[in-house]
Design a protein around this motif. Structure first.
Motif, short mmCIF file in Angstrom:
data_model
loop_
_atom_site.label_atom_id
_atom_site.label_comp_id
_atom_site.label_asym_id
_atom_site.label_seq_id
_atom_site.Cartn_x
_atom_site.Cartn_y
_atom_site.Cartn_z
N MET A 1 40.65 -56.22 -22.61
CA MET A 1 41.12 -57.02 -21.48
C MET A 1 40.12 -58.11 -21.17
N GLN A 2 40.61 -59.27 -20.76
CA GLN A 2 39.74 -60.40 -20.44
C GLN A 2 39.74 -60.64 -18.92
N PHE A 3 38.60 -61.13 -18.44
CA PHE A 3 38.41 -61.36 -17.01
C PHE A 3 37.97 -62.81 -16.79
N GLU A 4 38.57 -63.48 -15.83
CA GLU A 4 38.19 -64.84 -15.48
C GLU A 4 38.02 -64.95 -13.97
N TYR A 5 36.92 -65.56 -13.56
CA TYR A 5 36.61 -65.72 -12.13
C TYR A 5 36.66 -67.19 -11.78
N SER A 6 37.39 -67.52 -10.71
CA SER A 6 37.48 -68.90 -10.23
C SER A 6 36.95 -68.96 -8.81
N GLU A 7 36.11 -69.96 -8.54
CA GLU A 7 35.53 -70.13 -7.21
C GLU A 7 35.79 -71.54 -6.71
N PRO A 8 35.42 -71.87 -5.48
CA PRO A 8 35.67 -73.23 -4.97
C PRO A 8 35.13 -74.31 -5.91
N GLN A 9 35.90 -75.39 -6.04
CA GLN A 9 35.56 -76.45 -6.99
C GLN A 9 35.01 -77.70 -6.32
#
Length: 336
Positions: A1-9
């Motif tokens: 399984m793959q994990f991606e984290y997105s935060e404020p840009q």
């Protein structure tokens, strides 16, 4: 399984807060729960963010491990993916794009880990009975242990046993798709608020009835307490969610009941104290006030800057359904 984290840009996104999310996608394999723990340690996301799940399933034990990590972090879950929309780049805010997805087989156990759980009608949610393709005495023994672990996990996630029964109705080779309406009826999908859960605790010199609920505005608990030495009192634990100062200093504190029909101004007798991620409110009650609350159809606490303030913090009145008889029993014991 793959994990991606997105935060404020952008600076504005950071100033506004939010704009955090995690995407989980692909097949779940053994050890993915360990990888996910390490991923969280590296990325250090804040609590109360959304996890978007798009997976056809895989290893059951890893799925439960990931679900427990999600619950411990107070994340919510949703089926699909949530990504930056590079075709619509703005100067101050970067648009995000939601795409419906699949949550099938073992992936449904990850979904259950969310404190709040959302489901888009264009996504797919499918369950089936756990089984081995090539049964053997060893596999049968492992299957029994794993079945017990799944049942315990579902109970720990506060999911009704009816969900496990639904899964058991589909054979290991057949996937049963479940609609959003069915999932809401089973309390698997909560949307922005969980039902209030009520319980009783009894100690040598005191007992209390406690209701608690998760919502978009945080986790909250209300308690009506009876102690032999002090009589009746009321306590509330309000998850601060960044509003510690306001909760500690706002000038009006009210216990509310029956929606907002009953308002008891307790500002002058309310003790407030920080307790971990919560602010605790403790109030001594008269017997008459205790009778009102133990007969109420809903109970909460409201904290405002003044009587004219339209915005409030605290806990919106939560239904006493499931706890009404406990509350009446508490008053009966305390009023003898």
């Amino acid at each position: 399984m793959q994990f991606e984290y997105s935060e404020p840009q952008t600076d504005l996104e950071r100033a506004l807060g939010g704009y955090f999310s995690i995407n989980l996608f692909g097949k779940i394999i053994e050890g993915d729960d360990i990888k996910f723990r390490q991923f969280l340690e590296r990325s250090a996301p804040p609590p109360r963010i959304s996890v978007y799940l798009n997976s056809s399933g895989g290893d059951v034990e890893a799925a439960m491990g990931i679900g427990r990590l999600i619950r411990d972090a107070s994340f919510s879950t949703s089926v699909g993916t949530y990504t930056l929309d590079h075709q619509e780049v703005g100067e101050y805010l970067i648009p995000r794009k939601f795409t419906p997805g699949k949550c099938l087989s073992a992936a449904t156990l990850i979904f259950l880990g969310g404190r709040l759980r959302y489901f888009d009608p264009e996504s797919e949610f499918g369950v089936h009975q756990f089984s081995f393709k090539n049964p053997s005495p060893h596999n049968l023994e492992k299957s029994q242990r794993l079945s017990a672990a799944i049942a315990r996990y579902i109970e720990d996630m506060d999911i009704p046993a009816a969900f496990l029964e639904l899964s058991a109705m589909a054979s290991g080779h057949d996937l049963q798709l479940v609609t959003g309406d069915q999932l809401r009826a089973l309390k698997v999908v909560t949307d922005g608020e969980t039902p209030a859960a009520w319980g009783v605790e009894v100690h040598q010199d005191a007992m209390w009835v406690r209701g608690q609920r998760d919502s978009l505005f945080g986790h909250g608990k209300v308690m009506v307490i009876y102690a032999k030495s002090d009589g009746f009192s009321f306590a509330a634990l309000v998850e601060a969610m960044g509003h510690e100062r306001e909760l500690m200093t706002f000038g009006l504190v009210e216990i509310i009941a029956n929606g907002e029909d009953v308002r008891i101004d307790v500002t002058d007798r309310c003790l407030r104290s920080p307790t971990g991620i919560y602010i605790m409110f403790m109030i001594k009650l008269s017997d008459e006030e205790a009778k009102v609350l133990t007969d109420a159809t809903s109970i909460g606490i409201r904290v405002r800057a003044s009587e004219d303030a339209e915005i409030f913090l605290g806990i919106a009145a939560m239904s006493t359904e499931g706890g009404g008889s406990m509350l009446k029993g508490l008053y009966h014991i305390g009023s003898k």
